[in-house]
Write an enzyme that holds these catalytic residues in place. Sequence first.
Site, PDB file in Angstrom:
ATOM      1  N   GLU A 187      -5.744 -12.117   8.346  1.00  0.00           N
ATOM      2  CA  GLU A 187      -5.415 -12.162   6.916  1.00  0.00           C
ATOM      3  C   GLU A 187      -4.258 -13.117   6.638  1.00  0.00           C
ATOM      4  OE1 GLU A 187      -4.924  -7.970   5.845  1.00  0.00           O
ATOM      5  OE2 GLU A 187      -7.082  -7.836   5.453  1.00  0.00           O
ATOM      6  N   ARG A 193       0.828  -1.221   0.000  1.00  0.00           N
ATOM      7  CA  ARG A 193       0.000   0.000   0.000  1.00  0.00           C
ATOM      8  C   ARG A 193       0.859   1.266   0.000  1.00  0.00           C
ATOM      9  NH1 ARG A 193      -3.945  -3.007  -1.818  1.00  0.00           N
ATOM     10  NH2 ARG A 193      -4.581  -4.629  -0.366  1.00  0.00           N
ATOM     11  N   LYS A 199       0.864  -8.539  13.937  1.00  0.00           N
ATOM     12  CA  LYS A 199      -0.435  -8.812  13.311  1.00  0.00           C
ATOM     13  C   LYS A 199      -0.588 -10.327  13.386  1.00  0.00           C
ATOM     14  CE  LYS A 199      -2.658  -8.505   8.707  1.00  0.00           C
ATOM     15  NZ  LYS A 199      -2.568  -7.874   7.373  1.00  0.00           N
ATOM     16  N   ARG A 217      -1.987  -5.899  17.245  1.00  0.00           N
ATOM     17  CA  ARG A 217      -3.060  -5.273  16.455  1.00  0.00           C
ATOM     18  C   ARG A 217      -4.404  -5.974  16.645  1.00  0.00           C
ATOM     19  NH1 ARG A 217      -2.336  -4.896  10.867  1.00  0.00           N
ATOM     20  NH2 ARG A 217      -2.991  -2.736  10.655  1.00  0.00           N
ATOM     21  N   GLU A 240     -14.821  12.239  -0.411  1.00  0.00           N
ATOM     22  CA  GLU A 240     -15.984  11.466   0.046  1.00  0.00           C
ATOM     23  C   GLU A 240     -17.169  11.656  -0.900  1.00  0.00           C
ATOM     24  OE1 GLU A 240     -17.776  12.974   3.656  1.00  0.00           O
ATOM     25  OE2 GLU A 240     -18.561  11.000   4.184  1.00  0.00           O
ATOM     26  N   ASP A 281     -12.006  -0.756   7.932  1.00  0.00           N
ATOM     27  CA  ASP A 281     -10.658  -0.731   7.376  1.00  0.00           C
ATOM     28  C   ASP A 281     -10.311   0.613   6.740  1.00  0.00           C
ATOM     29  OD1 ASP A 281      -8.191  -1.479   6.533  1.00  0.00           O
ATOM     30  OD2 ASP A 281      -8.850  -3.004   5.117  1.00  0.00           O
ATOM     31  N   GLU A 321      -4.384   4.479   1.066  1.00  0.00           N
ATOM     32  CA  GLU A 321      -4.903   3.277   0.409  1.00  0.00           C
ATOM     33  C   GLU A 321      -6.321   3.465  -0.112  1.00  0.00           C
ATOM     34  OE1 GLU A 321      -4.931  -0.180   2.925  1.00  0.00           O
ATOM     35  OE2 GLU A 321      -5.830  -1.445   1.372  1.00  0.00           O
ATOM     36  N   LYS A 363      -7.488  -0.123  14.795  1.00  0.00           N
ATOM     37  CA  LYS A 363      -7.776   0.788  13.677  1.00  0.00           C
ATOM     38  C   LYS A 363      -8.913   1.718  14.083  1.00  0.00           C
ATOM     39  CE  LYS A 363      -6.151  -1.908   9.760  1.00  0.00           C
ATOM     40  NZ  LYS A 363      -6.361  -2.377   8.373  1.00  0.00           N
ATOM     41  N   GLU A 365      -4.991   3.525  15.596  1.00  0.00           N
ATOM     42  CA  GLU A 365      -4.207   3.439  14.353  1.00  0.00           C
ATOM     43  C   GLU A 365      -4.920   4.181  13.220  1.00  0.00           C
ATOM     44  OE1 GLU A 365      -2.706  -0.580  13.377  1.00  0.00           O
ATOM     45  OE2 GLU A 365      -2.923  -0.101  11.257  1.00  0.00           O
ATOM     46  N   ASN A 369       2.726  -7.592   7.738  1.00  0.00           N
ATOM     47  CA  ASN A 369       2.707  -8.912   7.109  1.00  0.00           C
ATOM     48  C   ASN A 369       4.167  -9.315   6.969  1.00  0.00           C
ATOM     49  OD1 ASN A 369      -0.097  -8.972   6.790  1.00  0.00           O
ATOM     50  ND2 ASN A 369       0.011  -7.889   4.831  1.00  0.00           N
TER      51      ASN A 369
HETATM   52  O1  GCW Z   1      -6.225  -2.260   4.738  1.00  0.00           O
HETATM   53  C1  GCW Z   1      -5.728  -3.555   4.728  1.00  0.00           C
HETATM   54  C2  GCW Z   1      -4.753  -3.607   3.610  1.00  0.00           C
HETATM   55  C3  GCW Z   1      -3.701  -4.687   3.770  1.00  0.00           C
HETATM   56  C4  GCW Z   1      -3.067  -4.532   5.152  1.00  0.00           C
HETATM   57  C5  GCW Z   1      -4.149  -4.686   6.192  1.00  0.00           C
HETATM   58  C6  GCW Z   1      -3.650  -4.505   7.619  1.00  0.00           C
HETATM   59  C7  GCW Z   1      -0.812  -4.886   5.845  1.00  0.00           C
HETATM   60  O2  GCW Z   1      -5.460  -3.775   2.409  1.00  0.00           O
HETATM   61  O3  GCW Z   1      -2.775  -4.521   2.738  1.00  0.00           O
HETATM   62  O4  GCW Z   1      -2.006  -5.427   5.362  1.00  0.00           O
HETATM   63  O5  GCW Z   1      -5.140  -3.717   5.997  1.00  0.00           O
HETATM   64  O6  GCW Z   1      -3.907  -3.440   8.174  1.00  0.00           O
HETATM   65  O7  GCW Z   1      -3.033  -5.387   8.175  1.00  0.00           O
END
Ligand code: GCW
Length: 712
Positions: A317, A192, A313, A350, A544, A396, A424, A391, A418, A234
Amino acid sequence: MNADESVHLEQLMFVDDPMEPNEPRVHAAWLPPEAFRSLGARRVLVHGDGLLVDTVLHEVSRACARYGGRVWHSPSWDVDVDLVFALRGADELPSSVVRAARSAGESALAEIGDGGSLGDEGFLLARDGDVTVVLADAPAGLLYGLFHVVRLCAAAFDPERPPERHRPALHRRMLDHWDNVAVHPVMGQVERGYAGGSIFWRDGRPCGDLARIREYGRLLAASGVNAISVNNVNVARTEALLLTDRLGDVAEIADVLRPYHIRVHLSVTFAAPVVLGGLSTADPLDEGVRAWWAATTRTVYDRIPDFGGYVVKADSEGQPGPFTYGRDHADGANMLAEALAPLGGVVHWRAFVYNHHQDWRDRSTDRARAAYDHFAPLDGRFRTNVVVQVKFGPVDFQTREPVSPVIAAMPATRIAVELQVTQEYTGQQRHVCHLGPWWSEVLRFAPWGPDGRAVADVAAGESGAGGGLVAVANVGDDLFWTGHPLAQANLYTFGRLAWDPRRDPTAVLDEWITLTFPPSATADPDLVRRTLHEIMDDSWRTYERYTAPLGVGFMVNPGDHYGPGVDGYEYTRWGTYHFADRDGVGVDRTRASGTGFTGQYPPYWAQVYESLETCPDELLLFFHHVPYGHVLHSGSTVIQHIYDTHFAGVEEVTAMRRRWRTLNGMIDPAVYERVAERLDEQVRCATEWRDQINTYFYRKSGMLDERGRDIY
Ligand code: GCW
């Protein structure tokens, strides 16, 4: 503008004395030499010792060499000065000016009250006759005081200036880099990332440009950031090795950033004991695993004594985590916390955990619920050096989401909030989208109701013990750091709001404009300032307007998340749906008839969001599924609102481009060109959004635009 003028402008805006002369030049962002003019023309005395005091000295010397001022470091004779930087604990000097400055500082502090403490990072700025005094308890305070003087320019020397004390509201103000060491086959060098490669890593190795990293540290210190993590959350094989075999690469970055008071953190894989340690398990309750983490962590601190800690993390995912061993997030986080505690480190664990293998046919699963469902029951179980990193929204990093209910659900846990500086979901640094107003709204939001504490208070914690503010970084090896030069403002604003979340984001932007486009470097400073405000102030709301409506979110192209893809995620496993049909649109998250997500909020907001009568328009489709004819509080119907905002959004972007063109010849031509080129793309992309969204909803609903505009 003639060629000479253009060269002159360029010289003003770029760093022309990089540490290594052969390094490629890079845009000076908010620290162009010109921003130091006022300071650099003064007689400055610096009193104190240590690494950060040396940094102050170096900065002041550089400015004075350029603009004709003079610098003394703890002189043992009397000198005439305009500005004194002094550490309160430093030795007495046989210099009357230092004595006078100090005692003026002390009385100013006494006047301000509150025990007169400046803390680890705070400072006082006061006037003593003709002298400006910056006083700090700790060297970091002097560094921040220096950048404050830079920001104030001539105002720092105003005889009428009343004393002011500054201390950060949040202790940790951190950027997470989603930088990969090895290029990821899909995500590339920076996940990203929209500003070229990484400033730390290139093709599996450190990228070796330490001068650039140092410059980065300098910019961050001037914004207030004091921590970074240097690799993606990741964590793949090569990145995992940063913890052990490649620790030296991390230490090298830490060494370069230390003079700017920035601590380095590392993202680690939960499976490290297996993938690096050769153990057969990573079970957090296994003695061998705990011993491995303890020993490994000690080695890290042997090499990097001020190491910040780990970012994790887990079970998210596809990343490994404690679930594999039948353990929960508290077990996992506490194990790492135990290894870090004796060494003074923290683990940022996280809360971005959800099922990414959903079935769109199953209406009972709601991704928005996931973080709360996983974490709220664990409140009270985390060790004190665990920071649960949440977050800001439940889904997201969308352009509009409610604030995550997790933030109010874990009173016995240190919470970090966060944010995402990398754009992104907000135009990927091809669109102007100044995020300050959005973050400010989030930070001021009061989760327990209007009279209660705000999100920023939770991040600050009782007596500063909160987890702080974290954001995903937006820089790369691009000439302008951030791809879009105006996206630099988001990075700057993040640091300034992390220092003081109550600040008006427009005032912060103004500060950024003054530093980045110094008035003395342009023929028409008022025009430049006004135009930048006109373009940027409301740009998040403009973004927006032409993207997903009324808080419904996503509607982006799957994968790269750029540009419209209304149904792109509608039938996927990722759990981000809008449920549009011929009658209506939106996600029913009520307790009465939907997923029950509204029930995760404290009573005040649970009530407000539950009811169609009280749910704010901008979040309507996040919480409710409504017919297209539903009338908003604004008086417009949902369908007409969609049409109107999408037409308006494109008109606003077109106006931005027109306004920008008036700056041709007024500012650095390279900045001008880069932004102009990106605005062309923004107009194109916003038009595409408008037409796809409007057409989609017209075709679904069959309802005409009242104003008969073109819908396809
Ligand atoms: O917003 C999403 C993104 C992923 C990211 C994930 C996260 C690092 O599309 O690319 O991975 O969040 O926050 O872990």
